[in-house]
Design an enzyme around this catalytic site. Structure first.
Site, PDB file in Angstrom:
ATOM      1  N   GLY A 198       0.815  -1.199   0.000  1.00 28.32           N
ATOM      2  CA  GLY A 198       0.000   0.000   0.000  1.00 28.32           C
ATOM      3  C   GLY A 198       0.853   1.255   0.000  1.00 28.32           C
ATOM      4  O   GLY A 198       1.959   1.266   0.542  1.00 28.32           O
ATOM      5  N   SER A 199       0.353   2.332  -0.610  1.00 27.28           N
ATOM      6  CA  SER A 199       1.026   3.629  -0.519  1.00 27.28           C
ATOM      7  C   SER A 199       0.783   4.217   0.871  1.00 27.28           C
ATOM      8  O   SER A 199      -0.046   3.732   1.631  1.00 27.28           O
ATOM      9  CB  SER A 199       0.504   4.572  -1.597  1.00 27.28           C
ATOM     10  OG  SER A 199       0.908   4.120  -2.870  1.00 27.28           O
ATOM     11  N   GLY A 200       1.533   5.269   1.192  1.00 29.17           N
ATOM     12  CA  GLY A 200       1.415   5.904   2.493  1.00 29.17           C
ATOM     13  C   GLY A 200       2.540   5.518   3.437  1.00 29.17           C
ATOM     14  O   GLY A 200       2.597   6.015   4.555  1.00 29.17           O
ATOM     15  N   HIS A 201       3.427   4.620   2.961  1.00 22.94           N
ATOM     16  CA  HIS A 201       4.567   4.183   3.775  1.00 22.94           C
ATOM     17  C   HIS A 201       5.890   4.722   3.239  1.00 22.94           C
ATOM     18  O   HIS A 201       6.950   4.220   3.598  1.00 22.94           O
ATOM     19  CB  HIS A 201       4.633   2.660   3.827  1.00 22.94           C
ATOM     20  CG  HIS A 201       3.378   2.005   4.312  1.00 22.94           C
ATOM     21  ND1 HIS A 201       2.839   2.300   5.537  1.00 22.94           N
ATOM     22  CD2 HIS A 201       2.559   1.089   3.739  1.00 22.94           C
ATOM     23  CE1 HIS A 201       1.723   1.569   5.697  1.00 22.94           C
ATOM     24  NE2 HIS A 201       1.531   0.843   4.617  1.00 22.94           N
ATOM     25  N   LYS A 232       5.490  -8.010   2.559  1.00 24.18           N
ATOM     26  CA  LYS A 232       5.184  -7.770   3.971  1.00 24.18           C
ATOM     27  C   LYS A 232       3.965  -8.610   4.356  1.00 24.18           C
ATOM     28  O   LYS A 232       3.003  -8.710   3.577  1.00 24.18           O
ATOM     29  CB  LYS A 232       4.884  -6.287   4.218  1.00 24.18           C
ATOM     30  CG  LYS A 232       6.044  -5.368   3.876  1.00 24.18           C
ATOM     31  CD  LYS A 232       5.906  -3.975   4.487  1.00 24.18           C
ATOM     32  CE  LYS A 232       4.694  -3.183   4.001  1.00 24.18           C
ATOM     33  NZ  LYS A 232       4.622  -2.971   2.541  1.00 24.18           N
ATOM     34  N   ASP A 290      -1.610  -8.300   0.739  1.00 22.69           N
ATOM     35  CA  ASP A 290      -0.327  -8.410   0.038  1.00 22.69           C
ATOM     36  C   ASP A 290       0.021  -9.874  -0.219  1.00 22.69           C
ATOM     37  O   ASP A 290       0.447 -10.242  -1.320  1.00 22.69           O
ATOM     38  CB  ASP A 290       0.808  -7.786   0.865  1.00 22.69           C
ATOM     39  CG  ASP A 290       0.720  -6.261   0.943  1.00 22.69           C
ATOM     40  OD1 ASP A 290      -0.301  -5.700   0.508  1.00 22.69           O
ATOM     41  OD2 ASP A 290       1.678  -5.636   1.433  1.00 22.69           O
ATOM     42  N   HIS A 338      -0.558   0.735   9.722  1.00 23.10           N
ATOM     43  CA  HIS A 338      -1.763   1.385   9.215  1.00 23.10           C
ATOM     44  C   HIS A 338      -2.577   1.972  10.355  1.00 23.10           C
ATOM     45  O   HIS A 338      -3.748   2.304  10.197  1.00 23.10           O
ATOM     46  CB  HIS A 338      -2.638   0.383   8.452  1.00 23.10           C
ATOM     47  CG  HIS A 338      -1.868  -0.436   7.485  1.00 23.10           C
ATOM     48  ND1 HIS A 338      -1.340  -1.660   7.812  1.00 23.10           N
ATOM     49  CD2 HIS A 338      -1.500  -0.186   6.211  1.00 23.10           C
ATOM     50  CE1 HIS A 338      -0.681  -2.141   6.767  1.00 23.10           C
ATOM     51  NE2 HIS A 338      -0.761  -1.266   5.790  1.00 23.10           N
TER      52      HIS A 338
END
Lengths: 330, 330
Positions: free
Chosen positions: A53-56, A104, A109, A218
């Site tokens: 996911g984006s945001g990391h 991960k 995922d 998250h």
């Protein structure tokens, strides 16, 4: 809601546009949402593909480059990439020596990378996978069966990337990646939630005096809510949990990671406490990272990741790397 | 108040302790609050000394190392270092070729560095100074007579550091430092205030829909309060102000800098807009940085700094640098 965005619907592609503009060493396929090295695959080299996911950020796209990843597949914010991204990335980076997926441990995922690996195998691509599951905070969680994968991902990508660069086989690269994960543990503590760009809403609620012990990347729940205290106490909680799971000692690679919204001066203070804790256990900081490496948008807090090094892993950690997120000289 | 600290009174020394533990390439004099290269001064090389209030990390201490600073003098949070620190640092890094002070234009810094230069000169140390004043947002401010010094400091430290490394004279190094400042401009916009670790209080107030246009790096007021808008608009405001002052064009070094609390994905989106703006002016991004370089604790927002390059400055920018905050290979 105040965010540096134009449109909630185009956050990921707008960010990829910026990443491409800032990094001539990358080739960014914006339509398919894949970040590659501009130099393309090298014949005989194992290709490393990761994503999530984006945001990391800087994970994973900023770790594409010499000595680390060959491609990264970003999903929407906190959402897994789809199998098509991963399949396409694998085909593009294959130099005839096969492809390693670095995944991960989050259910989405895991499922999407597994499906991608199966479909790619049907088309004749040799794929191995390593599952990163270093977070000792919780056994299962909202998004995971088993331990979550967090900071050790940076170590796995760096160290297996260095080995791949040397021309090692897929079996060897997968072995080292697994070894890094086996020797690594993480624990995170949040002082604040993060706020999603789409809604501006915090991902969870914490009062002005509360912290989340063992938070996930998250913002998913950890072990407990607790009262805020001095960082020495927080580091003690995190390191005790790690030490209980993997007894600490000897040469240690240590990352004190900011979650995106914490000031760097606080991370240095945190690092001092981690160092003191390790010395108390007869361990020593052999290699170190302090900064934002695996973030949760603008969450305030830190995670600590340790890896018990051996000579091979130290040598591979020290090998040159040229990415926008991690870089040292050849 | 929730911060990763132990004691408000020891924030700076605790952070220096952590910085020392994480960076074997540094020698940190915690008592005197000075960060040096562990390798010590090199005979015949101009010594570069900078410093300023803490809370702006990685500036300045994380830019000590090969190809950049020889020493950094951190003050308390948002407070100038004292002359004694600067004098001591200058003596320690002098390799017989003199010392360059790199000073951001804030009244306290200017006075203390000037006093240090005068006192050091009386003791026979050759000192030159460059004043960085790149921020076009306001003419005078709470802390400044004339323009404030912000992001261009990173460019000045990197580029003059590279020239010093090559053995150039103090006159030459000071000339290039001045040239970089002359060719650089910055503008910042805050989405939120920062909160001081001591009090937990925000440094100023902004509503959920307001932003501060032209904010300073301590949260001091800029040109105006405005309603939050899409980042394209915010970048337009910042870049128009820069372009009005220094017409943009040709090869440009661009930094999109986070103020400490903004997520990296937002900074990439911001960079995409800066790149588009520059192309619209017939300029191009020749070299780029995206990330947290000159922060204001945990403030959310960005600043953009541009430098109109020439061949000499480009070559010096590309020269190797080995610091914890900026690093590329030899």
């Amino acid at each position: 809601m105040k965010k540096l965005i134009n449109d909630v619907g185009t956050i990921v592609t707008d960010a990829l546009t910026g990443m491409a503009a800032a990094n001539p060493g990358l080739r960014v396929d914006i339509a398919n949402r894949i970040v590659y090295r501009a130099s393309g695959p090298r014949q005989g080299k194992v290709g490393l593909v990761s994503g999530g996911g984006s945001g990391h950020e800087p994970l994973h796209a900023a770790f594409v480059g010499y000595g680390m990843l060959d491609a990264a597949c970003p999903g929407e914010i906190f959402t897994s990439p789809v199998p098509d991204q991963v399949i396409e990335a694998g085909k593009e980076v294959d130099g005839g020596a096969g492809v390693l997926h670095i995944v991960k441990n989050y259910t989405g995922d895991v499922l999407n990378f597994r499906l991608a690996a199966e479909l790619a195998a049907e088309e004749g691509l040799e794929v191995a996978s390593v599952l990163v599951n270093d977070d000792v905070a919780v056994r299962d969680s909202l998004y995971t069966a088993g331990r979550r994968g967090t900071g050790a991902t940076v170590f796995v990508e760096k160290i297996s990337g260095a080995l791949a660069e040397s021309g090692a086989s897929l079996t060897e690269v997968a072995r080292v990646a697994t070894e890094v994960n086996k020797r690594s543990r993480s624990f995170g503590i949040a002082l604040t939630p993060c706020s999603l760009p789409g809604t501006g809403k915090p991902t969870f609620e914490l009062s002005d005096t509360e912290i989340e012990i063992g938070v996930g990347i998250h913002g998913e729940p950890g072990r407990a809510r607790a009262a805020a205290g001095p960082v020495r106490e927080l580091v003690g909680i995190a390191m005790d949990a790690i030490d209980e799971d993997l007894p600490l000692g000897d040469d240690t690679l240590v990352m004190v990671n900011g979650m995106g919204g914490t000031s760097l001066i606080e991370l240095y203070i945190t690092f001092a406490e981690v160092d003191a804790y390790l010395r108390g256990k007869g361990a020593n900081v052999s290699r170190a990272l302090v900064g934002n490496y695996v973030t949760s948008l603008d969450m305030q807090g830190f995670s600590v990741t340790v890896c018990r090094l051996n000579d091979e892993l130290t040598r591979l950690w020290d090998a040159p790397v040229e990415t926008s997120g991690l870089r040292w000289g050849r």
